[in-house]
Design a protein around this motif. Sequence first.
Motif, PDB file in Angstrom:
ATOM      1  N   GLY A  52      17.334 -49.242 -12.877  1.00 51.51           N
ATOM      2  CA  GLY A  52      17.277 -48.197 -11.866  1.00 51.51           C
ATOM      3  C   GLY A  52      18.549 -48.229 -11.031  1.00 51.51           C
ATOM      4  O   GLY A  52      19.164 -49.284 -10.879  1.00 51.51           O
ATOM      5  N   GLY A  53      18.965 -47.081 -10.498  1.00 52.16           N
ATOM      6  CA  GLY A  53      20.160 -47.063  -9.667  1.00 52.16           C
ATOM      7  C   GLY A  53      20.000 -48.017  -8.502  1.00 52.16           C
ATOM      8  O   GLY A  53      19.160 -47.796  -7.633  1.00 52.16           O
ATOM      9  N   SER A  54      20.790 -49.102  -8.470  1.00 51.91           N
ATOM     10  CA  SER A  54      20.565 -50.142  -7.468  1.00 51.91           C
ATOM     11  C   SER A  54      21.845 -50.908  -7.179  1.00 51.91           C
ATOM     12  O   SER A  54      22.404 -51.564  -8.065  1.00 51.91           O
ATOM     13  CB  SER A  54      19.492 -51.120  -7.963  1.00 51.91           C
ATOM     14  N   ILE A  62      22.932 -58.829 -12.154  1.00 48.48           N
ATOM     15  CA  ILE A  62      21.803 -58.973 -13.065  1.00 48.48           C
ATOM     16  C   ILE A  62      21.966 -58.148 -14.347  1.00 48.48           C
ATOM     17  O   ILE A  62      21.671 -58.650 -15.444  1.00 48.48           O
ATOM     18  CB  ILE A  62      20.481 -58.649 -12.344  1.00 48.48           C
ATOM     19  N   PRO A  63      22.440 -56.893 -14.303  1.00 50.94           N
ATOM     20  CA  PRO A  63      22.611 -56.150 -15.557  1.00 50.94           C
ATOM     21  C   PRO A  63      23.550 -56.853 -16.541  1.00 50.94           C
ATOM     22  O   PRO A  63      23.229 -56.980 -17.735  1.00 50.94           O
ATOM     23  CB  PRO A  63      23.187 -54.803 -15.085  1.00 50.94           C
ATOM     24  N   LYS A  64      24.678 -57.334 -16.054  1.00 50.30           N
ATOM     25  CA  LYS A  64      25.629 -58.024 -16.934  1.00 50.30           C
ATOM     26  C   LYS A  64      25.035 -59.322 -17.475  1.00 50.30           C
ATOM     27  O   LYS A  64      25.214 -59.659 -18.655  1.00 50.30           O
ATOM     28  CB  LYS A  64      26.924 -58.322 -16.181  1.00 50.30           C
ATOM     29  N   LEU A  65      24.330 -60.046 -16.638  1.00 50.58           N
ATOM     30  CA  LEU A  65      23.731 -61.311 -17.072  1.00 50.58           C
ATOM     31  C   LEU A  65      22.610 -61.076 -18.082  1.00 50.58           C
ATOM     32  O   LEU A  65      22.440 -61.849 -19.029  1.00 50.58           O
ATOM     33  CB  LEU A  65      23.194 -62.077 -15.854  1.00 50.58           C
ATOM     34  N   LEU A  74      19.343 -50.144 -20.767  1.00 53.81           N
ATOM     35  CA  LEU A  74      19.164 -48.699 -20.648  1.00 53.81           C
ATOM     36  C   LEU A  74      19.649 -48.338 -19.255  1.00 53.81           C
ATOM     37  O   LEU A  74      18.899 -48.341 -18.288  1.00 53.81           O
ATOM     38  CB  LEU A  74      17.694 -48.320 -20.841  1.00 53.81           C
ATOM     39  N   ASN A  75      20.956 -48.036 -19.170  1.00 54.71           N
ATOM     40  CA  ASN A  75      21.604 -47.868 -17.879  1.00 54.71           C
ATOM     41  C   ASN A  75      22.291 -46.505 -17.823  1.00 54.71           C
ATOM     42  O   ASN A  75      23.335 -46.292 -18.443  1.00 54.71           O
ATOM     43  CB  ASN A  75      22.618 -48.984 -17.651  1.00 54.71           C
ATOM     44  N   HIS A  76      21.715 -45.585 -17.076  1.00 55.94           N
ATOM     45  CA  HIS A  76      22.276 -44.232 -16.988  1.00 55.94           C
ATOM     46  C   HIS A  76      23.450 -44.152 -16.017  1.00 55.94           C
ATOM     47  O   HIS A  76      24.059 -43.090 -15.869  1.00 55.94           O
ATOM     48  CB  HIS A  76      21.193 -43.241 -16.545  1.00 55.94           C
ATOM     49  N   ASN A  77      23.779 -45.270 -15.368  1.00 52.07           N
ATOM     50  CA  ASN A  77      24.867 -45.274 -14.385  1.00 52.07           C
ATOM     51  C   ASN A  77      26.217 -45.637 -14.987  1.00 52.07           C
ATOM     52  O   ASN A  77      27.210 -45.701 -14.262  1.00 52.07           O
ATOM     53  CB  ASN A  77      24.537 -46.269 -13.259  1.00 52.07           C
ATOM     54  N   LEU A  78      26.270 -45.867 -16.280  1.00 55.45           N
ATOM     55  CA  LEU A  78      27.536 -46.237 -16.906  1.00 55.45           C
ATOM     56  C   LEU A  78      28.512 -45.067 -16.889  1.00 55.45           C
ATOM     57  O   LEU A  78      28.108 -43.904 -17.048  1.00 55.45           O
ATOM     58  CB  LEU A  78      27.294 -46.688 -18.351  1.00 55.45           C
ATOM     59  N   LYS A  86      22.624 -39.131 -19.864  1.00 54.81           N
ATOM     60  CA  LYS A  86      21.981 -39.750 -18.710  1.00 54.81           C
ATOM     61  C   LYS A  86      20.495 -39.416 -18.663  1.00 54.81           C
ATOM     62  O   LYS A  86      19.651 -40.278 -18.394  1.00 54.81           O
ATOM     63  CB  LYS A  86      22.657 -39.294 -17.419  1.00 54.81           C
ATOM     64  N   LEU A  87      20.180 -38.157 -18.948  1.00 60.26           N
ATOM     65  CA  LEU A  87      18.781 -37.723 -18.927  1.00 60.26           C
ATOM     66  C   LEU A  87      17.968 -38.439 -19.993  1.00 60.26           C
ATOM     67  O   LEU A  87      16.837 -38.893 -19.745  1.00 60.26           O
ATOM     68  CB  LEU A  87      18.701 -36.215 -19.137  1.00 60.26           C
TER      69      LEU A  87
END
Length: 212
Positions: A52-54, A62-65, A74-78, A86-87
Amino acid sequence: MNIAQWHRDKLGKVVVEKLKKNLFDAVYFSNKEQAVEFVLDKIKPGDKVGIGGSVTLVELKIPKLAEAKGAQLLNHNLPGLSAEQKLEIRRQQLLSDVFLSSSNALTLDGYLVNIDGAGNRVAAMTFGPKKVIVVVGVNKICKNVHAAFERIQLIASPQNNKRLGYPNPCVDTGSCIDCQTETRICRIYSVMKKKPLTTDLTVVVVGEELGY
């Protein structure tokens, strides 16, 4: 004695007990290192992990780890993703093995309070993923729901608008004015008073200032 840390610990532990009374799984850690270790322990290699956008998750890396551990993010912020991509990722997050997020605010009553734009974050926090983990710094603890929404309007929303590059009035005023712009991102208002019936949801409260 570090009085400030004593107070953070005291508030964090009180909120965790309230969360448990509201049927949430909840844990408290004084420092972010313990919190990160706890979250990563819940993620297995090959898991589909929705992000989630955070800002909190990014600060904790945490995402990288999780990706380094073998998770499929599943990261729509990339950067570089099209609107359609993104959708689709947001839709896939609803079926993730683990969905990670933060919360815009957390009340002393043990309620999770959020404002969302597309609604994908609060939707995934509520229903869909096999496991939901919400990581919240003690700086987001508020006395009640009213204070939580005031915090979001004064602190979280303007900074998120600035971070995302939206030309909404709060970027100029520094606080929400309940704008009517097409680019408004404060659209879905959510108060989670009890753990959703069928969602395995853990709230991780951290005794440090995280996100906004």
